[in-house]
Each structure stands twice: as structure tokens, then as C-alpha cells.
Design an enzyme around this catalytic site. Structure first.
Site, PDB file in Angstrom:
ATOM      1  N   LYS A 124      33.475  49.382  32.904  1.00  0.00           N
ATOM      2  CA  LYS A 124      33.756  49.410  34.341  1.00  0.00           C
ATOM      3  C   LYS A 124      33.190  50.688  34.971  1.00  0.00           C
ATOM      4  O   LYS A 124      32.469  50.653  35.961  1.00  0.00           O
ATOM      5  CB  LYS A 124      35.270  49.337  34.595  1.00  0.00           C
ATOM      6  CG  LYS A 124      35.988  48.165  33.931  1.00  0.00           C
ATOM      7  CD  LYS A 124      35.583  46.847  34.507  1.00  0.00           C
ATOM      8  CE  LYS A 124      36.500  45.710  34.063  1.00  0.00           C
ATOM      9  NZ  LYS A 124      36.543  45.473  32.609  1.00  0.00           N
ATOM     10  N   LYS A 159      40.668  45.878  39.779  1.00  0.00           N
ATOM     11  CA  LYS A 159      40.565  45.527  38.361  1.00  0.00           C
ATOM     12  C   LYS A 159      40.997  46.703  37.491  1.00  0.00           C
ATOM     13  O   LYS A 159      40.745  47.867  37.828  1.00  0.00           O
ATOM     14  CB  LYS A 159      39.147  45.099  37.996  1.00  0.00           C
ATOM     15  CG  LYS A 159      38.064  46.136  38.242  1.00  0.00           C
ATOM     16  CD  LYS A 159      36.696  45.667  37.760  1.00  0.00           C
ATOM     17  CE  LYS A 159      36.110  44.573  38.618  1.00  0.00           C
ATOM     18  NZ  LYS A 159      34.698  44.292  38.246  1.00  0.00           N
ATOM     19  N   ARG A 209      25.348  37.074  34.375  1.00  0.00           N
ATOM     20  CA  ARG A 209      25.179  37.940  33.209  1.00  0.00           C
ATOM     21  C   ARG A 209      23.682  38.011  32.908  1.00  0.00           C
ATOM     22  O   ARG A 209      23.036  37.000  32.613  1.00  0.00           O
ATOM     23  CB  ARG A 209      25.950  37.379  32.015  1.00  0.00           C
ATOM     24  CG  ARG A 209      25.617  38.008  30.668  1.00  0.00           C
ATOM     25  CD  ARG A 209      25.936  39.490  30.577  1.00  0.00           C
ATOM     26  NE  ARG A 209      27.306  39.807  30.924  1.00  0.00           N
ATOM     27  CZ  ARG A 209      28.337  39.697  30.085  1.00  0.00           C
ATOM     28  NH1 ARG A 209      28.136  39.248  28.851  1.00  0.00           N
ATOM     29  NH2 ARG A 209      29.551  40.036  30.480  1.00  0.00           N
ATOM     30  N   ARG A 224      28.077  32.667  35.835  1.00  0.00           N
ATOM     31  CA  ARG A 224      29.426  32.152  35.576  1.00  0.00           C
ATOM     32  C   ARG A 224      30.026  31.785  36.926  1.00  0.00           C
ATOM     33  O   ARG A 224      30.344  32.668  37.731  1.00  0.00           O
ATOM     34  CB  ARG A 224      30.278  33.195  34.858  1.00  0.00           C
ATOM     35  CG  ARG A 224      29.946  33.426  33.389  1.00  0.00           C
ATOM     36  CD  ARG A 224      28.742  34.349  33.162  1.00  0.00           C
ATOM     37  NE  ARG A 224      28.885  35.634  33.815  1.00  0.00           N
ATOM     38  CZ  ARG A 224      29.519  36.694  33.310  1.00  0.00           C
ATOM     39  NH1 ARG A 224      30.082  36.617  32.125  1.00  0.00           N
ATOM     40  NH2 ARG A 224      29.547  37.842  33.959  1.00  0.00           N
ATOM     41  N   ARG A 232      37.227  34.721  40.119  1.00  0.00           N
ATOM     42  CA  ARG A 232      36.683  35.246  38.876  1.00  0.00           C
ATOM     43  C   ARG A 232      35.741  34.233  38.245  1.00  0.00           C
ATOM     44  O   ARG A 232      36.098  33.070  38.079  1.00  0.00           O
ATOM     45  CB  ARG A 232      37.819  35.565  37.890  1.00  0.00           C
ATOM     46  CG  ARG A 232      38.813  36.590  38.391  1.00  0.00           C
ATOM     47  CD  ARG A 232      39.993  36.702  37.452  1.00  0.00           C
ATOM     48  NE  ARG A 232      40.716  35.426  37.336  1.00  0.00           N
ATOM     49  CZ  ARG A 232      41.688  35.208  36.453  1.00  0.00           C
ATOM     50  NH1 ARG A 232      42.029  36.159  35.609  1.00  0.00           N
ATOM     51  NH2 ARG A 232      42.299  34.034  36.422  1.00  0.00           N
ATOM     52  N   ASP A 272      26.510  42.630  34.608  1.00  0.00           N
ATOM     53  CA  ASP A 272      27.153  41.647  35.469  1.00  0.00           C
ATOM     54  C   ASP A 272      26.700  41.919  36.895  1.00  0.00           C
ATOM     55  O   ASP A 272      26.861  43.043  37.399  1.00  0.00           O
ATOM     56  CB  ASP A 272      28.673  41.728  35.363  1.00  0.00           C
ATOM     57  CG  ASP A 272      29.191  41.163  34.057  1.00  0.00           C
ATOM     58  OD1 ASP A 272      28.399  40.541  33.321  1.00  0.00           O
ATOM     59  OD2 ASP A 272      30.389  41.339  33.767  1.00  0.00           O
ATOM     60  N   GLU A 280      29.421  45.395  36.570  1.00  0.00           N
ATOM     61  CA  GLU A 280      29.847  45.927  35.283  1.00  0.00           C
ATOM     62  C   GLU A 280      28.616  46.097  34.395  1.00  0.00           C
ATOM     63  O   GLU A 280      27.602  45.422  34.582  1.00  0.00           O
ATOM     64  CB  GLU A 280      30.859  45.013  34.579  1.00  0.00           C
ATOM     65  CG  GLU A 280      32.232  44.980  35.224  1.00  0.00           C
ATOM     66  CD  GLU A 280      33.265  44.218  34.396  1.00  0.00           C
ATOM     67  OE1 GLU A 280      33.021  44.017  33.183  1.00  0.00           O
ATOM     68  OE2 GLU A 280      34.295  43.841  34.962  1.00  0.00           O
ATOM     69  N   ASN A 282      28.119  45.879  30.426  1.00  0.00           N
ATOM     70  CA  ASN A 282      28.777  45.523  29.171  1.00  0.00           C
ATOM     71  C   ASN A 282      27.957  46.019  27.985  1.00  0.00           C
ATOM     72  O   ASN A 282      26.805  45.628  27.816  1.00  0.00           O
ATOM     73  CB  ASN A 282      28.954  44.013  29.093  1.00  0.00           C
ATOM     74  CG  ASN A 282      29.877  43.496  30.184  1.00  0.00           C
ATOM     75  OD1 ASN A 282      31.082  43.494  30.026  1.00  0.00           O
ATOM     76  ND2 ASN A 282      29.308  43.074  31.308  1.00  0.00           N
TER      77      ASN A 282
END
Length: 314
Positions: A124, A159, A209, A224, A232, A272, A280, A282
Site C-alpha cells: 500500500k 483501506k 493488474r 478485475r 472492490r 494495480d 497498489e 504488489n
């Protein structure tokens, strides 16, 4: 080459969708010898970082996909590569094992992603290092600052900093009667910091992603798409995965970020992206390999192994 995968318990992996399994299958197909290291099996003794590792053979059968052989204790620097794929939570135990892996690197082990880079890039918080790529964001445990952020931007996402899969994410708007209790709950009455981001309405078109491998960009993103009534896109929260070619905007973002992150030692990254903003970064165990290949035919795992071979030979 001897390639060890530090992963969650083998028996719990879902081979039909697991990116780590896809990596192992691709590596074996290219003639590499595989080893599995489960959590808790890395340790330091006699000034060497070692692991209890098991040789593993994999197959294409998703129900009976692996065979494990006798455990053996091996210094990590005796593998040609160690692939770090343990899932979050990124708790203190996770931090401790990055220290162990970092010491192994000092002894000559080659670990991907680089342990220090993983530790320094909270999935994050790391976006704060790239202010040109993100939407309005604040990190705080102050209720007053969070309320002011909502008052300024009207439509906001809250979040937790240590969550995954969409857990603990709240979509709040100015005037929300539950605002105070949401802030109290997430911050544990001011004891824990959280992240607030301006809501990006482009989420209806998917939380994308985008995968980066050794500074290169996978040419397809996995969008997504949230369920109706959801904000979400995470697949763990019911998001529908849809593989798409990168748009011009996606590629510009990805190529810029790929150069920055590869210089830090981040071999595999999952960005993301919502609209044109990175939300984000990852770095622990990015996924999406299987879905992209199933929908487009592009072999992400094959690209991963080929890039790994290139880096190990350099």
C-alpha cells in the site's frame, strides 16, 4: 538449474489457478530442478542461512499435480535461484524472514524478489514514492485528518495497510452517517494508521493488474471487474477477471514503473491500476498468470522463467 520456491504449504495451493504452480510447471518444462521450501523451514545456524527443502516434481494434472521427495537441509546459496512466493499477511514474522533471506544474499544466494526491496515496498505505502502516478492519497491514524480528506474529495476509499484480497476496504462519501464509526473501527480508535484515496469511478471498468518482469512489461492486463453493487475488483471479493491487451495509457504507466522498480531489485511486480492511476504495488506474490494465459494464450510463466534464466546468466 536448481530453483527453490519459498511458498505457502503445498497441500493448500490450488493448482488450477495458482501462479506459483504455473511458474514451477514452466521451470520444469525448461529442464530445471525444483525444490519447495514451506514457511518456517528457513533458519540460520553455524553462520549459514539454510532451508529444509524438498525436491518436487509437478504435472499438468490439477488434482494430483505434485510429488514430493525426501527433505534435505541445504544452504540457500547452493540453489541457483530462490523464488520468494509466500503470501501475506506482511506481519513481523514476514519481516523477520526477509532479514534471514537478506543474510542469505550476503552469503551469495540469489533471491527474487530481493528481500530488502520487498520489506521496503509495503504494497500500500510504496505508491507514495511515485506521486506522479497516483490519485490523491493520505496515510494517517488521525480521525480529524481523515474526516478532512473526505470533506475535500467527497468520495473516498479507506483501506488498512496490511490487508489483501480487498479485506477491510470501505467506500465512504461526505455525509455518510457511519463515517465516524468506520474511522474508529479501521484505526482502532486512533491506534493504527490507514490509507485514504480519492475514489476512482473508473473502477467500474476494472481494477487492472499489470505484471512487470525484470523491467519488462507483460502485454496483457488482468482487469478485475467488480460485482454489481461492489466497489472492490479483487477476485477474492467476487471480481470477474478479464484479460485485455494493455492500452496506450497502461503501457506508459507500466514501462515507467518497470524501470523504477527493477532498479530496486523487484524482479516480479503486480501493479494495480484504476483508470490512469496506480493504487497498489504488489511485490510479495503477484498473481494473474493462469487467467491471462487461459484467456489470451500468452505464457506469463514462460516469460518469467526465461527472464530468470537471462538474469542468472548475467
Amino acid at each position: 538449474m536448481k530453483i527453490a520456491f519459498h511458498i505457502d504449504p503445498i497441500a493448500k495451493l490450488k493448482a488450477y489457478k495458482d501462479s506459483s504452480v504455473a511458474m514451477m510447471r514452466a521451470a520444469q518444462a525448461r529442464g530445471h530442478q525444483l525444490f519447495a521450501i514451506e514457511p518456517g523451514n528457513v533458519f540460520s545456524a553455524r553462520d549459514r542461512v539454510q532451508a529444509v527443502a524438498q525436491p518436487i516434481a509437478v504435472s499438468d494434472d490439477d488434482h494430483d499435480w505434485y510429488e514430493l521427495y525426501a527433505r534435505q537441509t541445504t544452504p540457500l546459496n547452493e540453489f541457483d535461484a530462490v523464488i520468494e512466493r509466500k503470501d501475506p499477511p506482511f506481519d513481523m514474522e514476514y519481516v523477520y524472514h526477509t532479514y534471514l533471506f537478506e543474510r542469505a544474499c550476503d552469503q551469495g544466494a540469489r533471491v527474487f524478489n530481493r528481500p530488502g526491496a520487498v520489506r521496503d515496498n509495503n504494497e500500500k505505502m510504496a505508491i507514495l514514492k511515485h506521486p506522479d502516478m497516483i490519485a490523491a492519497t493520505t496515510v494517517t491514524r488521525s480521525a480529524a485528518i481523515l474526516r478532512a480528506f473526505v470533506a475535500e474529495y467527497k468520495d473516498v476509499i479507506f483501506k488498512p495497510l496490511d490487508g489483501m484480497g480487498g479485506a477491510g476496504i470501505f467506500h465512504v462519501r461526505e455525509g455518510d452517517k457511519n463515517l465516524y464509526v468506520i474511522i474508529e473501527t479501521l484505526t482502532e480508535h486512533g491506534a493504527r494508521s490507514i490509507m485514504a484515496q480519492r475514489y476512482l469511478p473508473e473502477i467500474v471498468d476494472g481494477d487492472k493488474r499489470i505484471l512487470l518482469i525484470a523491467g519488462d512489461v507483460v502485454p496483457f492486463a488482468l482487469a478485475r471487474i467488480p460485482m454489481i453493487g461492489e466497489t472492490r475488483g479483487n477476485m477474492a471479493a467476487g471480481g470477474r477477471p478479464e484479460a485485455r491487451p494493455l492500452s496506450a495509457s497502461d503501457r506508459q504507466i507500466a514501462e515507467t514503473m518497470a524501470k523504477r522498480l527493477w532498479t530496486e531489485g523487484l524482479f516480479l511486480v503486480g501493479l494495480d491500476v484504476i483508470g490512469s492511476k496506480v493504487t497498489e504495488i504488489n511485490v510479495t506474490s503477484p498473481t494473474g498468470f493462469v487467467e491471462i494465459k487461459a484467456q489470451t494464450g500468452f505464457d506469463v510463466a514462460g516469460m518469467f522463467v526465461q527472464h530468470l534464466e537471462r538474469v542468472l546468466k548475467s
